[in-house]
Design a protein around this motif. Structure first.
Motif, PDB file in Angstrom:
ATOM      1  N   UNK A 203     -43.628  -5.371 -33.273  1.00  0.00           N
ATOM      2  CA  UNK A 203     -42.252  -5.633 -32.881  1.00  0.00           C
ATOM      3  C   UNK A 203     -41.524  -4.316 -32.643  1.00  0.00           C
ATOM      4  N   UNK A 204     -40.491  -4.333 -31.805  1.00  0.00           N
ATOM      5  CA  UNK A 204     -39.784  -3.083 -31.493  1.00  0.00           C
ATOM      6  C   UNK A 204     -38.974  -2.566 -32.670  1.00  0.00           C
ATOM      7  N   UNK A 205     -38.619  -1.306 -32.564  1.00  0.00           N
ATOM      8  CA  UNK A 205     -37.805  -0.680 -33.605  1.00  0.00           C
ATOM      9  C   UNK A 205     -36.559  -0.070 -32.974  1.00  0.00           C
ATOM     10  N   UNK A 206     -35.603   0.259 -33.818  1.00  0.00           N
ATOM     11  CA  UNK A 206     -34.344   0.846 -33.383  1.00  0.00           C
ATOM     12  C   UNK A 206     -34.598   2.214 -32.752  1.00  0.00           C
ATOM     13  N   UNK A 207     -33.876   2.505 -31.701  1.00  0.00           N
ATOM     14  CA  UNK A 207     -34.037   3.801 -31.025  1.00  0.00           C
ATOM     15  C   UNK A 207     -33.481   4.939 -31.873  1.00  0.00           C
ATOM     16  N   UNK A 208     -32.586   4.642 -32.803  1.00  0.00           N
ATOM     17  CA  UNK A 208     -31.929   5.677 -33.588  1.00  0.00           C
ATOM     18  C   UNK A 208     -32.634   5.927 -34.924  1.00  0.00           C
ATOM     19  N   UNK A 209     -32.827   4.877 -35.714  1.00  0.00           N
ATOM     20  CA  UNK A 209     -33.336   5.051 -37.079  1.00  0.00           C
ATOM     21  C   UNK A 209     -34.760   4.545 -37.269  1.00  0.00           C
ATOM     22  N   UNK A 210     -35.368   3.997 -36.221  1.00  0.00           N
ATOM     23  CA  UNK A 210     -36.737   3.483 -36.262  1.00  0.00           C
ATOM     24  C   UNK A 210     -36.904   2.268 -37.181  1.00  0.00           C
ATOM     25  N   UNK A 211     -35.816   1.578 -37.469  1.00  0.00           N
ATOM     26  CA  UNK A 211     -35.894   0.340 -38.256  1.00  0.00           C
ATOM     27  C   UNK A 211     -36.605  -0.719 -37.429  1.00  0.00           C
TER      28      UNK A 211
ATOM     29  N   UNK B   4     -32.834 -14.754 -31.562  1.00  0.00           N
ATOM     30  CA  UNK B   4     -31.535 -15.426 -31.566  1.00  0.00           C
ATOM     31  C   UNK B   4     -30.358 -14.541 -31.219  1.00  0.00           C
ATOM     32  N   UNK B   5     -30.492 -13.235 -31.248  1.00  0.00           N
ATOM     33  CA  UNK B   5     -29.353 -12.348 -30.965  1.00  0.00           C
ATOM     34  C   UNK B   5     -29.353 -11.909 -29.518  1.00  0.00           C
ATOM     35  N   UNK B   6     -28.246 -12.180 -28.839  1.00  0.00           N
ATOM     36  CA  UNK B   6     -28.112 -11.751 -27.446  1.00  0.00           C
ATOM     37  C   UNK B   6     -27.648 -10.301 -27.399  1.00  0.00           C
ATOM     38  N   UNK B   7     -26.649  -9.965 -28.191  1.00  0.00           N
ATOM     39  CA  UNK B   7     -26.140  -8.595 -28.268  1.00  0.00           C
ATOM     40  C   UNK B   7     -26.634  -7.998 -29.572  1.00  0.00           C
ATOM     41  N   UNK B   8     -27.638  -7.185 -29.463  1.00  0.00           N
ATOM     42  CA  UNK B   8     -28.346  -6.730 -30.651  1.00  0.00           C
ATOM     43  C   UNK B   8     -27.830  -5.394 -31.160  1.00  0.00           C
ATOM     44  N   UNK B   9     -27.558  -5.365 -32.441  1.00  0.00           N
ATOM     45  CA  UNK B   9     -27.209  -4.140 -33.152  1.00  0.00           C
ATOM     46  C   UNK B   9     -28.215  -3.969 -34.280  1.00  0.00           C
TER      47      UNK B   9
ATOM     48  N   UNK C 256     -30.776   3.888 -26.083  1.00  0.00           N
ATOM     49  CA  UNK C 256     -29.364   4.022 -26.434  1.00  0.00           C
ATOM     50  C   UNK C 256     -28.417   3.773 -25.272  1.00  0.00           C
ATOM     51  N   UNK C 257     -28.939   3.719 -24.047  1.00  0.00           N
ATOM     52  CA  UNK C 257     -28.096   3.533 -22.861  1.00  0.00           C
ATOM     53  C   UNK C 257     -28.573   2.343 -22.061  1.00  0.00           C
ATOM     54  N   UNK C 258     -27.605   1.628 -21.503  1.00  0.00           N
ATOM     55  CA  UNK C 258     -27.946   0.511 -20.640  1.00  0.00           C
ATOM     56  C   UNK C 258     -28.280   1.056 -19.256  1.00  0.00           C
ATOM     57  N   UNK C 259     -29.478   0.780 -18.790  1.00  0.00           N
ATOM     58  CA  UNK C 259     -29.929   1.288 -17.498  1.00  0.00           C
ATOM     59  C   UNK C 259     -29.846   0.182 -16.454  1.00  0.00           C
ATOM     60  N   UNK C 260     -29.565   0.528 -15.209  1.00  0.00           N
ATOM     61  CA  UNK C 260     -29.581  -0.502 -14.151  1.00  0.00           C
ATOM     62  C   UNK C 260     -30.999  -1.013 -13.954  1.00  0.00           C
TER      63      UNK C 260
ATOM     64  N   UNK D 263     -26.189   0.715 -34.745  1.00  0.00           N
ATOM     65  CA  UNK D 263     -26.132   1.170 -33.352  1.00  0.00           C
ATOM     66  C   UNK D 263     -26.530   0.028 -32.414  1.00  0.00           C
ATOM     67  N   UNK D 264     -25.895  -0.007 -31.251  1.00  0.00           N
ATOM     68  CA  UNK D 264     -26.197  -1.025 -30.258  1.00  0.00           C
ATOM     69  C   UNK D 264     -27.538  -0.719 -29.592  1.00  0.00           C
ATOM     70  N   UNK D 265     -28.309  -1.771 -29.358  1.00  0.00           N
ATOM     71  CA  UNK D 265     -29.636  -1.643 -28.765  1.00  0.00           C
ATOM     72  C   UNK D 265     -29.609  -2.189 -27.338  1.00  0.00           C
ATOM     73  N   UNK D 266     -30.157  -1.432 -26.409  1.00  0.00           N
ATOM     74  CA  UNK D 266     -30.282  -1.873 -25.024  1.00  0.00           C
ATOM     75  C   UNK D 266     -31.760  -1.921 -24.665  1.00  0.00           C
TER      76      UNK D 266
END
Length: 96
Positions: free
Chosen positions: A3-11, A20-25, A90-94, A31-34
């Protein structure tokens, strides 16, 4: 697969958090995940599969009483498998 991990803290996220989460933190660092462009593309590749299967079953004159449960099973399988293809940034890319 992992499974993926956070881009900031590697959680490492849990499956139910990703389904179930559409807007993931991140629950750890908040931190917000994109999704990366590659992740969105990879999950997009799987989306036509249920439509193709349903179209084939419909063209074979299979009853909707059979098609609907199969479609629901395909949806559940897709929702369970898709998070394994996610990678975060960390950034939303087109998309393009």
């Amino acid at each position: 697969m992992k499974l993926p991990s956070c881009w900031n803290c590697e959680h490492e996220f849990k499956l139910h958090q990703l389904v179930w989460n559409v807007r993931l933190h991140c629950p750890n660092c908040k931190k917000k995940q994109f999704l990366t462009k590659e992740s969105r593309f990879n999950t997009l590749l799987f989306s036509p599969i249920p439509v193709i299967i349903i179209s084939i079953m419909n063209s074979l004159n299979i009853s909707w009483l059979v098609i609907i449960p199969i479609s629901l099973c395909l949806l559940i399988i897709f929702m369970a498998i898709a998070p394994y293809f996610y990678r975060f940034t960390d950034k939303e890319a087109p998309f393009v």
